[in-house]
Design a protein around this motif. Structure first.
Motif, short mmCIF file in Angstrom:
data_model
loop_
_atom_site.label_atom_id
_atom_site.label_comp_id
_atom_site.label_asym_id
_atom_site.label_seq_id
_atom_site.Cartn_x
_atom_site.Cartn_y
_atom_site.Cartn_z
N TRP A 56 -4.54 -7.00 1.78
CA TRP A 56 -4.58 -5.81 2.62
C TRP A 56 -3.31 -5.70 3.45
O TRP A 56 -2.72 -4.63 3.56
CB TRP A 56 -5.81 -5.86 3.51
CG TRP A 56 -6.08 -4.59 4.24
CD1 TRP A 56 -6.76 -3.51 3.76
CD2 TRP A 56 -5.69 -4.27 5.58
NE1 TRP A 56 -6.82 -2.54 4.72
CE2 TRP A 56 -6.17 -2.98 5.85
CE3 TRP A 56 -5.01 -4.95 6.56
CZ2 TRP A 56 -5.97 -2.35 7.07
CZ3 TRP A 56 -4.80 -4.34 7.77
CH2 TRP A 56 -5.28 -3.04 8.02
N GLY A 59 -0.37 -4.95 1.25
CA GLY A 59 -0.50 -3.58 0.74
C GLY A 59 0.00 -3.39 -0.67
O GLY A 59 0.19 -4.32 -1.43
N SER A 60 0.20 -2.17 -1.00
CA SER A 60 0.53 -1.82 -2.38
C SER A 60 1.93 -2.27 -2.80
O SER A 60 2.20 -2.39 -3.98
CB SER A 60 0.39 -0.31 -2.57
OG SER A 60 1.25 0.37 -1.69
N VAL A 124 -5.58 -5.44 -1.69
CA VAL A 124 -4.54 -4.43 -1.89
C VAL A 124 -5.18 -3.06 -2.12
O VAL A 124 -4.75 -2.05 -1.55
CB VAL A 124 -3.62 -4.80 -3.07
CG1 VAL A 124 -2.70 -3.65 -3.44
CG2 VAL A 124 -2.80 -6.04 -2.74
N ALA A 127 -6.33 -1.56 1.07
CA ALA A 127 -5.22 -0.99 1.83
C ALA A 127 -4.82 0.37 1.26
O ALA A 127 -4.51 1.29 2.01
CB ALA A 127 -4.02 -1.94 1.79
#
Length: 188
Positions: A56, A59-60, A124, A127
């Protein structure tokens, strides 16, 4: 995300670690069941808690870097530990040199990491959609810890009844978990 979906996600994330715990428990020696169950529960539960949070927070952007080979990492780690367990099952019993304990050291670390890589990806995805991850991480860690504790104890009892054959089966299960992770990612 709704309560039931969050709970189902947490339970789903714990299944690989439970299967690995059964195999680890089956390979344990005489009186190490309870301590080993605590070690496996702590390691696997801890990683199942931390990995969604790490995913998270990263993130991406992180997914772009790992998504191409995360399944290969999980497969390699599980195949390494499982292959070693299979190899150990063919060694003759030697009281002077007990078999290695898969609930300690690098073997436990590789299992804990490999079985929690999917939790990183879930973090991820949380997020990406802006969903809170702390509840999932907490439930996933707690459910995994309890499942692994029971899995090691159950595997230990089966191992005492069936002997070295279960060590082979436990290693095979770890290899199959790794192969399944690879299959799911490669088949889409």
């Amino acid at each position: 995300m709704y309560f039931f979906e969050m709970l189902l996600s947490a339970v789903s994330l714990s299944m690989d670690a439970l299967a690995a715990s059964l195999g680890i428990g089956a390979c344990l020696g005489a009186a190490t069941g309870g301590a080993a169950a605590l070690r496996v529960a702590g390691a696997c539960g801890g990683f199942q808690f931390a990995m969604p949070l790490a995913g998270w927070f990263l993130g991406s952007r992180f997914l772009v870097f790992i998504s191409g080979y995360d399944h290969w990492v999980a497969f390699g780690l599980l195949a390494l530990v499982g292959g070693n367990m299979i190899r150990e099952s063919f060694k003759p019993e030697d009281p002077a040199c007990p078999p290695s304990d898969p609930s300690c050291g690098i073997a436990l670390l590789t299992v804990a990491v490999a079985t929690s890589i999917d939790a990183l990806a879930v973090g991820v995805s949380f997020a990406a959609v802006g969903a809170p991850v702390m509840v999932l991480a907490s439930w996933s860690g707690a459910i995994t810890a309890f499942a692994c504790f029971g899995g090691v104890l159950a595997g230990f009892r089966v191992g005492q009844l069936l002997g070295r054959k279960v060590e082979f089966a436990g290693g095979l299960v770890l290899c199959l978990i790794g192969a399944n992770i690879l299959r799911v990612h490669l088949m889409g």
